[in-house]
Motif scaffolding. Structure first.
Motif, PDB file in Angstrom:
ATOM      1  N   ILE A 104     -21.885  13.101  -6.824  1.00 16.82           N
ATOM      2  CA  ILE A 104     -22.927  13.017  -5.812  1.00 16.82           C
ATOM      3  C   ILE A 104     -22.351  13.504  -4.488  1.00 16.82           C
ATOM      4  O   ILE A 104     -21.223  13.138  -4.118  1.00 16.82           O
ATOM      5  N   HIS A 105     -23.090  14.345  -3.805  1.00 20.21           N
ATOM      6  CA  HIS A 105     -22.628  14.872  -2.530  1.00 20.21           C
ATOM      7  C   HIS A 105     -22.476  13.726  -1.537  1.00 20.21           C
ATOM      8  O   HIS A 105     -23.271  12.784  -1.529  1.00 20.21           O
ATOM      9  N   ASP A 106     -21.452  13.819  -0.675  1.00 21.30           N
ATOM     10  CA  ASP A 106     -21.186  12.685   0.223  1.00 21.30           C
ATOM     11  C   ASP A 106     -22.320  12.440   1.219  1.00 21.30           C
ATOM     12  O   ASP A 106     -22.551  11.302   1.628  1.00 21.30           O
ATOM     13  N   ILE A 107     -23.066  13.475   1.604  1.00 21.58           N
ATOM     14  CA  ILE A 107     -24.203  13.264   2.500  1.00 21.58           C
ATOM     15  C   ILE A 107     -25.289  12.461   1.787  1.00 21.58           C
ATOM     16  O   ILE A 107     -25.879  11.526   2.362  1.00 21.58           O
ATOM     17  N   ILE A 108     -25.557  12.787   0.531  1.00 23.12           N
ATOM     18  CA  ILE A 108     -26.550  12.036  -0.249  1.00 23.12           C
ATOM     19  C   ILE A 108     -26.048  10.631  -0.523  1.00 23.12           C
ATOM     20  O   ILE A 108     -26.809   9.653  -0.430  1.00 23.12           O
ATOM     21  N   ARG A 109     -24.771  10.496  -0.836  1.00 26.71           N
ATOM     22  CA  ARG A 109     -24.199   9.155  -1.085  1.00 26.71           C
ATOM     23  C   ARG A 109     -24.315   8.274   0.149  1.00 26.71           C
ATOM     24  O   ARG A 109     -24.700   7.101   0.058  1.00 26.71           O
ATOM     25  N   ASP A 110     -24.000   8.820   1.321  1.00 27.53           N
ATOM     26  CA  ASP A 110     -24.107   8.035   2.558  1.00 27.53           C
ATOM     27  C   ASP A 110     -25.544   7.556   2.772  1.00 27.53           C
ATOM     28  O   ASP A 110     -25.775   6.406   3.177  1.00 27.53           O
ATOM     29  N   TRP A 111     -26.511   8.435   2.516  1.00 29.91           N
ATOM     30  CA  TRP A 111     -27.916   8.036   2.672  1.00 29.91           C
ATOM     31  C   TRP A 111     -28.259   6.913   1.691  1.00 29.91           C
ATOM     32  O   TRP A 111     -28.932   5.936   2.060  1.00 29.91           O
ATOM     33  N   CYS A 112     -27.815   7.039   0.449  1.00 32.86           N
ATOM     34  CA  CYS A 112     -28.115   6.013  -0.561  1.00 32.86           C
ATOM     35  C   CYS A 112     -27.498   4.672  -0.207  1.00 32.86           C
ATOM     36  O   CYS A 112     -28.112   3.611  -0.412  1.00 32.86           O
ATOM     37  N   ILE A 113     -26.281   4.689   0.324  1.00 35.86           N
ATOM     38  CA  ILE A 113     -25.630   3.433   0.704  1.00 35.86           C
ATOM     39  C   ILE A 113     -26.413   2.740   1.808  1.00 35.86           C
ATOM     40  O   ILE A 113     -26.620   1.518   1.783  1.00 35.86           O
ATOM     41  N   GLU A 114     -26.878   3.500   2.782  1.00 37.84           N
ATOM     42  CA  GLU A 114     -27.665   2.893   3.862  1.00 37.84           C
ATOM     43  C   GLU A 114     -28.971   2.322   3.330  1.00 37.84           C
ATOM     44  O   GLU A 114     -29.378   1.212   3.701  1.00 37.84           O
ATOM     45  N   GLU A 115     -29.643   3.051   2.463  1.00 37.67           N
ATOM     46  CA  GLU A 115     -30.888   2.563   1.871  1.00 37.67           C
ATOM     47  C   GLU A 115     -30.637   1.305   1.059  1.00 37.67           C
ATOM     48  O   GLU A 115     -31.387   0.323   1.146  1.00 37.67           O
ATOM     49  N   VAL A 161     -19.620  -0.261   4.307  1.00 40.20           N
ATOM     50  CA  VAL A 161     -20.096   1.104   4.434  1.00 40.20           C
ATOM     51  C   VAL A 161     -21.615   1.057   4.478  1.00 40.20           C
ATOM     52  O   VAL A 161     -22.240   0.369   3.681  1.00 40.20           O
ATOM     53  N   GLY A 162     -22.231   1.812   5.368  1.00 44.72           N
ATOM     54  CA  GLY A 162     -23.691   1.826   5.432  1.00 44.72           C
ATOM     55  C   GLY A 162     -24.201   1.041   6.629  1.00 44.72           C
ATOM     56  O   GLY A 162     -23.506   0.234   7.241  1.00 44.72           O
ATOM     57  N   ALA A 163     -25.452   1.277   6.973  1.00 46.27           N
ATOM     58  CA  ALA A 163     -26.062   0.621   8.130  1.00 46.27           C
ATOM     59  C   ALA A 163     -26.302  -0.849   7.858  1.00 46.27           C
ATOM     60  O   ALA A 163     -26.576  -1.256   6.737  1.00 46.27           O
ATOM     61  N   LEU A 164     -26.196  -1.653   8.884  1.00 41.15           N
ATOM     62  CA  LEU A 164     -26.486  -3.072   8.748  1.00 41.15           C
ATOM     63  C   LEU A 164     -27.988  -3.300   8.711  1.00 41.15           C
ATOM     64  O   LEU A 164     -28.756  -2.603   9.361  1.00 41.15           O
ATOM     65  N   SER A 165     -28.412  -4.292   7.933  1.00 40.31           N
ATOM     66  CA  SER A 165     -29.836  -4.615   7.872  1.00 40.31           C
ATOM     67  C   SER A 165     -30.292  -5.226   9.185  1.00 40.31           C
ATOM     68  O   SER A 165     -29.517  -5.843   9.912  1.00 40.31           O
ATOM     69  N   CYS A 166     -31.582  -5.076   9.444  1.00 43.88           N
ATOM     70  CA  CYS A 166     -32.141  -5.710  10.636  1.00 43.88           C
ATOM     71  C   CYS A 166     -32.411  -7.181  10.377  1.00 43.88           C
ATOM     72  O   CYS A 166     -32.849  -7.896  11.252  1.00 43.88           O
ATOM     73  N   HIS A 167     -32.180  -7.623   9.163  1.00 44.50           N
ATOM     74  CA  HIS A 167     -32.353  -9.030   8.828  1.00 44.50           C
ATOM     75  C   HIS A 167     -31.316  -9.362   7.767  1.00 44.50           C
ATOM     76  O   HIS A 167     -30.715  -8.494   7.166  1.00 44.50           O
ATOM     77  N   THR A 168     -31.062 -10.631   7.563  1.00 42.69           N
ATOM     78  CA  THR A 168     -30.041 -11.042   6.620  1.00 42.69           C
ATOM     79  C   THR A 168     -30.603 -11.096   5.208  1.00 42.69           C
ATOM     80  O   THR A 168     -31.563 -11.802   4.944  1.00 42.69           O
ATOM     81  N   ASP A 175     -31.921  -2.689   1.930  1.00 45.07           N
ATOM     82  CA  ASP A 175     -32.790  -3.361   0.971  1.00 45.07           C
ATOM     83  C   ASP A 175     -32.121  -4.560   0.294  1.00 45.07           C
ATOM     84  O   ASP A 175     -32.737  -5.254  -0.500  1.00 45.07           O
ATOM     85  N   GLY A 176     -30.839  -4.811   0.603  1.00 48.09           N
ATOM     86  CA  GLY A 176     -30.124  -5.885  -0.076  1.00 48.09           C
ATOM     87  C   GLY A 176     -29.830  -5.573  -1.523  1.00 48.09           C
ATOM     88  O   GLY A 176     -29.537  -6.460  -2.319  1.00 48.09           O
ATOM     89  N   PHE A 177     -29.879  -4.295  -1.897  1.00 47.86           N
ATOM     90  CA  PHE A 177     -29.654  -3.887  -3.278  1.00 47.86           C
ATOM     91  C   PHE A 177     -28.174  -3.827  -3.612  1.00 47.86           C
ATOM     92  O   PHE A 177     -27.745  -4.192  -4.705  1.00 47.86           O
ATOM     93  N   LEU A 178     -27.348  -3.372  -2.646  1.00 48.38           N
ATOM     94  CA  LEU A 178     -25.936  -3.126  -2.918  1.00 48.38           C
ATOM     95  C   LEU A 178     -25.142  -3.166  -1.625  1.00 48.38           C
ATOM     96  O   LEU A 178     -25.580  -2.659  -0.597  1.00 48.38           O
ATOM     97  N   ASP A 179     -23.960  -3.789  -1.680  1.00 46.69           N
ATOM     98  CA  ASP A 179     -22.971  -3.715  -0.604  1.00 46.69           C
ATOM     99  C   ASP A 179     -21.812  -2.847  -1.071  1.00 46.69           C
ATOM    100  O   ASP A 179     -21.367  -2.975  -2.210  1.00 46.69           O
ATOM    101  N   VAL A 180     -21.311  -1.991  -0.196  1.00 43.61           N
ATOM    102  CA  VAL A 180     -20.112  -1.207  -0.481  1.00 43.61           C
ATOM    103  C   VAL A 180     -19.065  -1.555   0.561  1.00 43.61           C
ATOM    104  O   VAL A 180     -19.307  -1.411   1.770  1.00 43.61           O
ATOM    105  N   THR A 181     -17.921  -2.035   0.123  1.00 42.69           N
ATOM    106  CA  THR A 181     -16.831  -2.410   1.012  1.00 42.69           C
ATOM    107  C   THR A 181     -15.627  -1.537   0.685  1.00 42.69           C
ATOM    108  O   THR A 181     -15.134  -1.549  -0.442  1.00 42.69           O
ATOM    109  N   ASP A 182     -15.168  -0.770   1.681  1.00 42.34           N
ATOM    110  CA  ASP A 182     -14.045   0.149   1.486  1.00 42.34           C
ATOM    111  C   ASP A 182     -13.025  -0.124   2.583  1.00 42.34           C
ATOM    112  O   ASP A 182     -13.299   0.086   3.760  1.00 42.34           O
TER     113      ASP A 182
END
Length: 791
Positions: free
Chosen positions: A493-504, A522-529, A508-515
């Motif tokens: 997966i291209h890193d630009i697409i991967r970055d977008w998917c991580i933020e999405e 990794v990825g944007a913080l949610s506006c809610h917990t 949504d609380g679907f997945l956390d990525v910790t590197d």
């Protein structure tokens, strides 16, 4: 994603306690009411999702509450069903008692189940009432679509399509790699993200000219923050012969550098450093010892980067190739190849109108191949002029990366169903630039419940359709396809697409990525917990991983000496290149576990209680160092097993319980080298793939009724003679022998296998004349493709 969560839970409820059994008589009606409530709430989710995307935090919380309640319901019902499964396999007097009478402990558990289900029902009722206050529309629910162009899977998803427009650059860089000066030199490809650097570099790396010219080929991807020792280990593994993984893992940086130097000193080599971010990367790789020698033999370094100063910094002869954006003509060629593929053109009305609109859209992409490919893939699924006009009129005013993200979002939202959207986001759990095995990915998707039952398709077939759909849309890149079946084997997966998917996924609380190399989340913080039910840990040196106690999936890559917290509700454990502590104590209590995958892990002990994990579907331990000599045979008591690949396990005593196994990879246990496994294995009714290693037998027998569904049969490092009865293996399609010795002729019984189409022979201790015997000639005349080599 709440929608996929509810659908997966409803599917599991349909397979679990909603059927009426005496064991669950006290809670059956409660479960039915619970299922009805979840189905009703499912109708709100599509409208709620659109409101969440518009930034409505209250709706986002509403959706997460539905998901939380659905998972709670599944956990409690599955725990009760687990009791039923355990009672079925208990032996002796106590087994009979538990099967025909409720023990006090069972009754207590069932009472708790009923209480918990009523609590969840009340919770769902309250959530349902809040939908009215949030003005969420129930009627907006639309049925998911099935994918219907599976037969055209590989006509429009190969990297050759994305190479359109780079023919001149390709030829120019090939010349710089294989000609010019004798001394070690570097060729740098520089361009912005999405411009095609990696695609071009991989095309060069795999070209026949390069393979013939260089004696050693090395490819390493450089993340923004990397560990030198890990990169050096990866390089040693690529250039070493044989399996030395365990020895390499124990080497320090200096030892690794010296080993690389000693091996490469004897060869003309090409090392590709893909996606370099820092100017001192080359110096870091050579800081303890000069790992990459200059033997004046035309060895080369190929480097890709987004930064001009990186391209010019390496202190050796350097050729910098600035990759230009595609001109208007080449942009249209790439875009039209994706959006209006040749196999669809004959059926397209108003083709001239599509080409006119397409030309305008292609120009909007500013010559970026990734944008052209993703947008073209999206529009190929929406072949009506109004949809194309809408994209043109709504084109974002931003350029480059922001424009690219807008195109990705549009293609993602257009995916036919929420299952496929979940599958897409799940890919972002893998590390940046990793080449991902499709078979591993499919097993993960199935274990997560992301693959629905569809008419006339197995789960695996549906999942392969999903991979193809993502490839056709250029949301994933195809790295390797099967020469036998034609389907996709490896993707990235291209890193630009991967970055977008991580933020999405994060929002949504679907997945956390910790590197750890990127210093945390990794990825944007949610506006809610939101509670995340999946976590991917990468390059972590923490001793204990911090995760939610409700975690359902744990993926980990490159962990050094870690202990897992107690995670009772895990469905997925997927770990690579890690050293594990106290693993057997944790896994023994994960009764919900579906997927256990450990690759190149150390300090692993599989508990003797493995047979208690009655929901386990996948157990795969490739190149993992086990602390015990043999796996407990209780594994065979698990009726839901679909895929088994483990190094040390004895054959099952019988196949009376095991009915679902589809793929089995086995190495002969120490006590079984001379024991014919076929009388037992051929009775497995669902087996599709069988891979056997290190079996040394006087005779291997295949009976007339054996292996009714087997399609692939693979032997590795075996020494065998065959005895075959007519009628065996009626569906066998592919047969492979690798590093095998056959003391007899190729068995003529192969001529009577009606479905056999491919045979791969890589035999040892045989001469060329032996390979060309009458059986092989007969198979070739019947249309069977035979590839031959001797070692």
């Amino acid at each position: 994603m709440a929608e996929s969560a509810v659908s997966a839970v409803l599917g599991n409820l349909g397979n679990l306690a909603v059927r009426k059994t005496s064991f669950l008589c006290g809670v059956t009606h409660e479960v039915t009411f619970l299922k009805d409530e979840l189905m009703r709430l499912q109708g709100y989710l599509k409208d709620a999702d659109s409101k969440r995307r518009s930034g409505n935090a209250s709706v986002a919380i509403f959706m997460s509450q539905i998901r939380d309640a659905a998972y709670e319901a599944e956990n409690v019902i599955e725990a009760a069903e687990y009791m039923k499964k355990r009672s079925r396999i208990k032996k002796g007097f106590m087994g009979a008692i538990s099967r025909y009478a409720h023990l006090p402990s069972d009754l207590t558990t069932l009472h708790k189940v009923g209480v918990e289900i009523r609590r969840v029902r009340r919770k769902l009722s309250e959530i349902s009432q809040s939908a009215d206050h949030l003005k969420i529309d129930f009627s907006s629910h639309v049925a998911d679509e099935y994918l219907d162009d599976y037969g055209l899977m590989h006509q429009n998803c190969k990297d050759d399509v994305v190479m359109v427009g780079f023919e001149n650059e390709y030829n120019e860089i090939v010349d710089k790699l294989v000609q010019a000066e004798n001394m070690l030199s570097v060729v740098s490809i520089i361009a912005m993200g999405g411009a095609g650097k990696t695609t071009l570099a991989r095309k060069l790396y795999t070209s026949s000219e390069v393979k013939q010219h260089f004696g050693a080929l090395i490819w390493v991807t450089i993340s923004q923050k990397f560990k030198v020792v890990d990169l050096l280990k990866e390089i040693v593994k690529q250039i070493s012969t044989g399996d030395q993984s365990r020895k390499i893992d124990d080497m320090n940086e200096c030892e690794l550098g010296k080993k690389i130097h000693d091996i490469l000193m004897q060869k003309r080599y090409l090392v590709v450093l893909d996606d370099v971010w820092e100017t001192d990367t080359w110096e870091q790789l050579n800081r303890t010892i000069k790992a990459f020698p200059d033997a004046a033999n035309c060895s080369r370094v190929l480097l890709t980067t987004r930064k001009e100063d990186v391209a010019n910094h390496v202190e050796m002869p350097t050729h910098v190739h600035a990759l230009k954006c595609l001109d208007e003509e080449k942009s249209w060629l790439l875009f039209s190849t994706k959006a209006l593929p040749s196999y669809k053109r004959p059926d397209i009305r108003d083709l001239d109108m599509f080409e006119k609109l397409g030309g305008k859209l292609a120009r909007k992409c500013n010559g970026l191949p990734l944008a052209l490919a993703v947008l073209g893939g999206y529009l190929s699924k929406n072949l009506n002029t109004q949809a194309w006009s809408d994209v043109l009129s709504c084109w974002p005013s931003t350029k480059d990366t922001k424009m690219m993200r807008s195109i990705i979002a549009r293609s993602y939202k257009d995916l036919p169903n929420h299952y496929l959207r979940s599958c897409m986001l799940y890919i972002s759990a893998f590390p940046e630039d990793m080449i991902i095995s499709v078979s591993v990915l499919i097993n993960l998707w199935v274990a997560e419940g992301f693959i629905p039952d569809t008419p006339k398709c197995t789960l695996e077939e549906t999942a392969r359709k999903y991979v193809t759909e993502l490839a056709q849309r250029s949301l994933v890149q195809v790295v390797k396809t099967s020469g036998v079946y034609g389907w996709i084997l490896k993707i990235r997966i291209h890193d630009i697409i991967r970055d977008w998917c991580i933020e999405e996924a994060t929002q949504d609380g679907f997945l956390d990525v910790t590197d750890e190399t990127t210093r945390g989340k990794v990825g944007a913080l949610s506006c809610h917990t939101l509670i995340s039910y999946r976590s991917s840990f990468q390059n972590s040196s923490e001793h204990i991983l911090h995760a939610s106690p409700n975690l359902r999936a744990l993926l980990a890559f490159g962990l050094s000496s870690v202990s897992f917290p107690e995670l009772r509700f895990l469905r997925v454990i997927h770990v690579e290149d890690s050293s594990l502590q106290d693993f057997s104590n944790v896994i023994g209590r994960c009764i919900h576990l579906r997927h256990l995958w450990l690759r190149r892990c150390k300090n692993v002990m599989i508990p003797s209680s493995i047979g208690r994990l009655l929901y386990l579907q996948i157990i795969d331990l490739p190149k993992t160092y086990l602390l015990q000599s043999e796996i407990s045979s209780s594994l065979w008591d698990i009726s839901m097993l679909r895929y088994v690949d483990i190094p040390n396990i004895s054959l099952p005593r019988s196949v009376q319980i095991q009915q679902n196994l589809r793929e089995l990879h086995m190495r002969a246990a120490e006590c079984e080298h001379g024991k014919d496994p076929m009388p037992i294995l051929e009775m497995l009714p669902c087996l599709v793939v069988l891979d056997l290693a290190f079996y040394n037998l006087e005779t291997m027998s295949f009976s007339a009724q054996g292996f009714p569904r087997l399609q692939e049969l693979i032997f590795r490092n075996c020494s065998i003679k065959w005895r075959m009865e007519i009628g065996t293996m009626p569906k066998l399609f592919f047969l492979s022998f690798t590093r095998c010795r056959m003391d007899d002729e190729i068995p003529d019984g192969l001529l009577y296998l009606p479905s056999l189409r491919f045979i791969s022979l890589r035999l040892r201790n045989v001469d060329k004349d032996y390979l060309n015997d009458s059986t092989l000639e007969g198979l070739k005349q019947k249309g069977c493709k035979v590839t031959e080599s001797h070692m």
